[in-house]
Design a protein around this motif. Structure first.
Motif, mmCIF file in Angstrom:
data_model
loop_
_atom_site.group_PDB
_atom_site.id
_atom_site.type_symbol
_atom_site.label_atom_id
_atom_site.label_comp_id
_atom_site.label_asym_id
_atom_site.label_seq_id
_atom_site.Cartn_x
_atom_site.Cartn_y
_atom_site.Cartn_z
ATOM 1 N N VAL A 1 -4.169 15.068 -7.975
ATOM 2 C CA VAL A 1 -4.790 14.223 -6.954
ATOM 3 C C VAL A 1 -3.727 13.481 -6.155
ATOM 4 C CG1 VAL A 1 -6.963 13.877 -8.199
ATOM 5 C CG2 VAL A 1 -5.034 12.334 -8.619
ATOM 6 N N LYS A 2 -4.134 13.107 -4.946
ATOM 7 C CA LYS A 2 -3.355 12.169 -4.141
ATOM 8 C C LYS A 2 -4.167 10.889 -4.070
ATOM 9 C CE LYS A 2 -1.264 11.400 0.413
ATOM 10 N NZ LYS A 2 -1.009 11.979 1.763
ATOM 11 N N VAL A 3 -3.571 9.785 -4.460
ATOM 12 C CA VAL A 3 -4.269 8.502 -4.504
ATOM 13 C C VAL A 3 -3.561 7.529 -3.574
ATOM 14 C CG1 VAL A 3 -4.955 6.556 -5.952
ATOM 15 C CG2 VAL A 3 -4.996 8.879 -6.891
ATOM 16 N N ARG B 1 0.837 -1.201 0.000
ATOM 17 C CA ARG B 1 0.000 0.000 0.000
ATOM 18 C C ARG B 1 0.872 1.252 0.000
ATOM 19 N NH1 ARG B 1 -2.391 2.950 4.295
ATOM 20 N NH2 ARG B 1 -4.381 3.931 3.771
ATOM 21 N N PHE B 2 0.613 2.149 -0.963
ATOM 22 C CA PHE B 2 1.358 3.397 -1.071
ATOM 23 C C PHE B 2 0.426 4.513 -1.531
ATOM 24 C CE2 PHE B 2 4.596 0.121 -1.784
ATOM 25 C CZ PHE B 2 5.550 0.515 -0.859
ATOM 26 N N ALA B 3 0.943 5.721 -1.516
ATOM 27 C CA ALA B 3 0.219 6.877 -2.054
ATOM 28 C C ALA B 3 1.066 7.500 -3.158
ATOM 29 C CB ALA B 3 -0.063 7.904 -0.963
ATOM 30 N N ILE B 4 0.379 8.029 -4.169
ATOM 31 C CA ILE B 4 1.057 8.762 -5.239
ATOM 32 C C ILE B 4 0.366 10.113 -5.400
ATOM 33 C CG2 ILE B 4 1.783 6.703 -6.494
ATOM 34 C CD1 ILE B 4 -0.633 7.425 -8.454
ATOM 35 N N GLU B 5 1.065 11.057 -6.001
ATOM 36 C CA GLU B 5 0.481 12.352 -6.330
ATOM 37 C C GLU B 5 0.803 12.667 -7.790
ATOM 38 O OE1 GLU B 5 1.864 15.320 -3.645
ATOM 39 O OE2 GLU B 5 0.928 14.401 -1.873
ATOM 40 N N GLY B 6 -0.174 13.205 -8.510
ATOM 41 C CA GLY B 6 0.068 13.551 -9.899
ATOM 42 C C GLY B 6 -1.144 14.172 -10.553
ATOM 43 N N ARG B 7 -0.974 14.571 -11.823
ATOM 44 C CA ARG B 7 -2.048 15.171 -12.609
ATOM 45 C C ARG B 7 -2.806 14.086 -13.371
ATOM 46 N NH1 ARG B 7 -3.068 20.609 -11.374
ATOM 47 N NH2 ARG B 7 -1.081 21.475 -10.636
#
Length: 372
Positions: free
Chosen positions: A326-328, A277-283
């Motif tokens: 967004v942060k997912v 489980r991780f989080a990513i940020e991007g357009r």
């Protein structure tokens, strides 16, 4: 839980252990140090009368304990409170209703324990106070999801749960309701109960407070081993699981670049972090299907940062537009050879951190170059 239910909380302790929680049973006066680093406090009804048969002595929450509980909840800690019927109840400050409601008032809850006994002389399990309900009313917090058809909620010798006088029910979710023939009576004849209309008896409710604390108020100890162990497959099991999932905060996921999430060092075509489980940020470079006109692929968006792009699966209801940042948070997965982030709840796992639509301009490439 050291009185009538001593040794009868193994099932919920097991559930909490499965969620990597450390469970401590406190048998002394509750202090702030007892709750240091705690996320959840579970309080069963204090002993309201002396009982020599079980060597039990009546007790009540001290003012210091109430203040400790209040501070815990004010700081976002979640609370499960249970009570029981007023049959053979204690009097004055020892009575069930006064005990529990002293805490509920202090923490600012709109819910209250009614000083009564829930009975049903028509639809019961052999005794008017031994009941099994199947009217699942939870709508706000979805705490009755995934209950198997036909399963019933075991409720033994409990009280009703009501809204306080002039209370605000906007954040209240009634979870389980009695039958049309269920009523609430004043068994101890003290005249301190609130009248409840037959057929409109609630026995389990939840509320989210302004502090972010989540509170569950139950007219019986719904999570005891009597209700949840052995061959007894009551809905209490699933409801307890749902409540714990709702209340317990997941550890914040580590934020990683998309390149690092996709890494495959041994080139076997499977991401090294599969299942983690991780989080990513991007357009967003491929919008969600909730945006009109609809031209998106089924339940996915595509997100890109400075290091790469990735599919996010599980987005269908949230309108996410091209160029929004967004942060997912989700689990690294793979489908048809495509590495993706799979989310479980889009309302919790997807956060828009920049509403501005800064569309990522595509690079012009030949087909040959794009697959190298």
């Amino acid at each position: 839980v050291t009185g009538n239910y001593a040794g009868k909380i193994n099932e919920i302790k097991g559930m909490l252990a499965d969620k990597n929680c450390l469970v401590t049973v406190n048998e002394d006066e509750l202090t702030a140090s007892d709750l240091k680093d705690a996320q959840l406090l579970i309080l069963t009804d204090p002993q309201s009368t002396d009982d020599s048969k079980y060597s039990l002595t009546k007790s009540f929450y001290s003012d210091d304990e109430v203040n400790v509980i209040k501070d815990f909840v004010d700081n976002g800690g979640s609370l499960i409170m249970t009570s029981k019927a007023d049959y053979k109840d204690g009097s004055g400050e020892y009575s069930n209703g006064i005990q529990g409601n002293k805490v509920l008032e202090a923490i600012g809850s709109n819910l209250r324990f009614n000083d009564d006994e829930v009975v049903d002389n028509t639809e019961n399990e052999g005794q008017s106070y031994r009941l099994a309900f199947d009217d699942y009313a939870s709508q706000k917090y979805d705490l009755t999801k995934d209950i198997i058809e036909g399963q019933k909620y075991s409720f033994y010798s409990g009280c009703s749960v009501i809204l306080k006088d002039n209370g605000d029910d906007s954040a209240v979710d009634y979870i389980v309701k009695g039958h049309g023939t269920t009523e609430a009576i004043d068994s101890d004849k003290s005249g301190d109960n609130t009248e409840v209309t037959q057929g409109d008896v609630n026995v389990l409710a939840a509320e989210e407070l302004s502090s972010g604390a989540k509170v569950v108020v139950a007219g019986s100890t719904f999570f005891s081993d009597f209700e949840m162990s052995g061959d007894n497959q009551n809905s209490n099991i699933k409801i307890t699981e749902n409540i714990l999932d709702w209340m317990l905060k997941a550890k914040p996921a580590e934020v990683m670049s998309i390149k690092d999430v996709r890494v495959d060092k041994n080139n076997d075509g499977i991401p090294d972090l599969l299942g983690e489980r991780f989080a990513i940020e991007g357009r967003i470079t491929a919008q969600s299907e909730a945006v009109t006109p609809k031209n998106a692929f089924f339940e996915v968006i595509y997100v890109q940062d400075e290091t790469g792009g990735i599919t996010v699966f599980g987005v269908s209801q949230t309108p996410l537009k091209l160029g929004q940042k967004v942060k997912v948070t989700g689990v690294v997965d793979q489908y048809g050879g495509d590495t993706e982030i799979q989310i479980s709840n889009e309302s919790d796992d997807v956060e828009v951190i920049d509403e501005n639509e800064k569309v990522v301009e595509p690079s012009i490439m030949s087909t040959h170059d794009s697959i190298l």
